[in-house]
Write an enzyme that holds these catalytic residues in place. Structure first.
Site, PDB file in Angstrom:
ATOM      1  N   LYS A 115       5.987 132.988  41.670  1.00  8.27           N
ATOM      2  CA  LYS A 115       7.187 133.737  41.277  1.00  8.27           C
ATOM      3  C   LYS A 115       8.469 132.993  41.632  1.00  8.27           C
ATOM      4  O   LYS A 115       9.462 133.097  40.927  1.00  8.27           O
ATOM      5  CB  LYS A 115       7.185 135.130  41.916  1.00  8.27           C
ATOM      6  CG  LYS A 115       6.129 136.042  41.301  1.00  8.27           C
ATOM      7  CD  LYS A 115       6.300 137.480  41.734  1.00  8.27           C
ATOM      8  CE  LYS A 115       5.277 138.369  41.031  1.00  8.27           C
ATOM      9  NZ  LYS A 115       5.177 139.711  41.601  1.00  8.27           N
ATOM     10  N   LYS A 201      -2.525 137.491  30.493  1.00  7.06           N
ATOM     11  CA  LYS A 201      -2.867 138.903  30.665  1.00  7.06           C
ATOM     12  C   LYS A 201      -1.798 139.805  30.063  1.00  7.06           C
ATOM     13  O   LYS A 201      -0.626 139.438  30.002  1.00  7.06           O
ATOM     14  CB  LYS A 201      -3.100 139.237  32.137  1.00  7.06           C
ATOM     15  CG  LYS A 201      -1.864 139.466  32.939  1.00  7.06           C
ATOM     16  CD  LYS A 201      -2.230 140.100  34.279  1.00  7.06           C
ATOM     17  CE  LYS A 201      -0.976 140.631  34.966  1.00  7.06           C
ATOM     18  NZ  LYS A 201      -0.498 141.890  34.400  1.00  7.06           N
ATOM     19  N   LYS A 204       3.604 144.045  31.822  1.00  7.42           N
ATOM     20  CA  LYS A 204       4.857 144.767  31.580  1.00  7.42           C
ATOM     21  C   LYS A 204       5.999 143.812  31.377  1.00  7.42           C
ATOM     22  O   LYS A 204       6.965 144.110  30.689  1.00  7.42           O
ATOM     23  CB  LYS A 204       5.184 145.643  32.807  1.00  7.42           C
ATOM     24  CG  LYS A 204       4.384 146.910  32.870  1.00  7.42           C
ATOM     25  CD  LYS A 204       4.810 147.761  34.052  1.00  7.42           C
ATOM     26  CE  LYS A 204       4.061 147.357  35.266  1.00  7.42           C
ATOM     27  NZ  LYS A 204       4.303 148.039  36.488  1.00  7.42           N
TER      28      LYS A 204
HETATM   29  P1  ATP Z   1       4.363 142.892  36.031  1.00 10.32           P
HETATM   30  O1  ATP Z   1       4.303 142.033  34.779  1.00 10.32           O
HETATM   31  O2  ATP Z   1       5.711 143.497  36.280  1.00 10.32           O
HETATM   32  O3  ATP Z   1       3.723 142.244  37.242  1.00 10.32           O
HETATM   33  P2  ATP Z   1       1.921 144.257  35.440  1.00 10.32           P
HETATM   34  O4  ATP Z   1       1.725 144.558  34.007  1.00 10.32           O
HETATM   35  O5  ATP Z   1       1.218 143.071  36.015  1.00 10.32           O
HETATM   36  O6  ATP Z   1       3.486 144.176  35.676  1.00 10.32           O
HETATM   37  P3  ATP Z   1       1.604 145.742  37.881  1.00 10.32           P
HETATM   38  O7  ATP Z   1       2.517 146.895  38.198  1.00 10.32           O
HETATM   39  O8  ATP Z   1       1.865 144.422  38.536  1.00 10.32           O
HETATM   40  O9  ATP Z   1       1.571 145.540  36.282  1.00 10.32           O
HETATM   41  O10 ATP Z   1       0.111 146.168  38.176  1.00 10.32           O
HETATM   42  C1  ATP Z   1      -0.312 147.495  38.324  1.00 10.32           C
HETATM   43  C2  ATP Z   1      -1.841 147.525  38.338  1.00 10.32           C
HETATM   44  O11 ATP Z   1      -2.355 147.214  37.021  1.00 10.32           O
HETATM   45  C3  ATP Z   1      -2.462 146.504  39.284  1.00 10.32           C
HETATM   46  O12 ATP Z   1      -3.600 147.117  39.905  1.00 10.32           O
HETATM   47  C4  ATP Z   1      -2.919 145.376  38.363  1.00 10.32           C
HETATM   48  O13 ATP Z   1      -4.026 144.652  38.902  1.00 10.32           O
HETATM   49  C5  ATP Z   1      -3.292 146.142  37.097  1.00 10.32           C
HETATM   50  N1  ATP Z   1      -3.093 145.334  35.890  1.00 10.32           N
HETATM   51  C6  ATP Z   1      -1.941 144.801  35.455  1.00 10.32           C
HETATM   52  N2  ATP Z   1      -2.102 144.135  34.297  1.00 10.32           N
HETATM   53  C7  ATP Z   1      -3.433 144.247  33.979  1.00 10.32           C
HETATM   54  C8  ATP Z   1      -4.239 143.758  32.886  1.00 10.32           C
HETATM   55  N3  ATP Z   1      -3.703 143.061  31.896  1.00 10.32           N
HETATM   56  N4  ATP Z   1      -5.559 144.061  32.890  1.00 10.32           N
HETATM   57  C9  ATP Z   1      -6.096 144.788  33.895  1.00 10.32           C
HETATM   58  N5  ATP Z   1      -5.399 145.261  34.947  1.00 10.32           N
HETATM   59  C10 ATP Z   1      -4.088 145.006  34.999  1.00 10.32           C
HETATM   60 MG    MG Z   2       1.665 142.296  38.020  1.00  7.47          MG
END
Ligand code: ATP
Ligand code: MG
Length: 339
Positions: A115, A201, A204
């Site tokens: 990051k 992946k 968000k």
């Molecule tokens: P950011 O991009 O802001 O990091 P994110 O989409 O990775 O957001 P998080 O809030 O970091 O979401 O993660 C929340 C939960 O969702 C965590 O337990 C993470 O492991 C899970 N998660 C996030 N993205 C995925 C994905 N693509 N597939 C499966 N699990 C996911």
């Molecule tokens: Mg994340």
């Protein structure tokens, strides 16, 4: 059994969050409840300060995330659902643990390296130290099960190292203060990839809205995103082996399998030989049907600020009560005098 897990209230929750995390929260909540244990799910709003953020957005996203979790089946009568900002013990315990955590340990965190990139000097201190806050988040409740994605395993190991060192340095051998938390990688944890790139992946923070299915997308949007998802021109194979080196096809089949509870092999036995012109609408249908009740419940809840705030206030009161003995014991172990 004490389950503790957090989710950041930043951005809109998507299908990856649902299949990778929220579905498992619901399962674990029911298991913990049946076993007479507790399940704590918190919105990691303090963690959101580690990156530039818009205060008004954070407030809005926090309430929307509560509405989403409840719409997906997290039940505030079974789960202690709260946001960190209402439970000061998280920040307090982090400070107490800052005396135990080592710079070298944090410097090794790959999330920090990723990051911060080349601009370490320009990052917030919070981005560097948030793994210590994560340690506080789980140690405060003596967590036994911490559901985490693969990306968070290193931080949980750090939490164990901090707990171990604190126990060694400040507690007698027969009365360690902190339980060493175990990572819990649920057996069916799905990893959902971006609809635009099968090697990244779903996330968000991806700038393209077409890369993800948001849990609040309406049926037309869901269909449109699925139909526009990147694929290759080949028809689906009949066996799993045929998905090797076809990241996008593999992802869509994986989503279909996760949503229907079928194995990949079964999905391919049914749909093998089909082109994406036929498979995408089938997948879109399953998605729309899965999201329909979630959407309906979300729409009912999302504008009822009072009800959402009441859920958080109640969860926070319970969390404060559960965390207090450990927090007090940590102050005492460190020799801090409190009235
Ligand atoms: P950011 O991009 O802001 O990091 P994110 O989409 O990775 O957001 P998080 O809030 O970091 O979401 O993660 C929340 C939960 O969702 C965590 O337990 C993470 O492991 C899970 N998660 C996030 N993205 C995925 C994905 N693509 N597939 C499966 N699990 C996911
Ligand atoms: Mg994340």
């Amino acid at each position: 059994m004490r389950v503790v897990s957090g989710i950041q209230p930043t951005g809109k929750p998507h299908l990856g969050n649902y299949l990778g995390a929220i579905v498992n929260y619901v399962k674990l909540q029911d298991e913990a409840h049946a076993a007479g244990g507790e399940c704590f799910i918190f919105l990691a709003d303090l963690h959101a300060l580690s990156q530039p953020h818009d205060p008004a957005e954070l407030t809005k996203n926090t309430r929307e995330m509560v509405a989403t979790l409840v719409a997906c089946g997290v039940d505030p009568s079974k789960t202690i659902l709260f946001n960190q900002a209402q439970v000061p013990a998280h920040a307090e315990l982090q400070w107490l643990l800052n005396g135990t955590a080592r710079m070298g340990w944090l410097n090794r965190m790959t999330q920090w390296k990723d990051k911060a990139g080349k601009n370490r000097e320009g990052q917030s201190v919070a981005l560097f130290t948030y793994p210590v806050l994560q340690a506080a988040d789980v140690l405060l409740y003596q967590a036994t099960h911490v559901p985490v994605g693969e990306d968070q395993k290193q931080h949980l190991e750090l939490a164990r190292d901090i707990a171990q060192k604190f126990n060694n340095d400040f507690c007698s051998e027969d009365a360690p203060l902190f339980t060493l938390p175990e990572p819990y990688i649920p057996p069916a944890a799905a990893r959902i990839m971006s609809l635009r790139d099968g090697t990244a992946k779903m996330s968000k923070s991806d700038p393209s809205d077409m890369s993800r299915i948001s849990l609040t997308d309406d049926p037309d949007t869901v269909m449109k995103k699925v139909k526009k998802a990147k694929t290759d021109p080949e028809p689906l194979p009949s066996e799993e082996k045929g998905l090797e080196d076809r990241a996008e096809a593999k992802n869509l089949v994986g989503i279909y399998a996760a949503l229907t509870g079928k194995s990949t092999a079964d999905v391919l036995a049914e749909h093998g030989g089909q082109g994406f012109g036929a498979f995408k609408p089938a997948l879109g249908e399953v998605l729309v049907e899965t999201l329909r009740p979630i959407n309906a419940r979300f729409m009912e809840l999302k504008d009822d600020q009072e009800a959402l705030d009441a859920i958080l206030a109640r969860g926070a009161a319970q969390a404060r009560e559960h965390g207090l003995p450990t927090l007090n014991a940590a102050y005492k172990a460190l020799g801090l005098v409190r009235g």
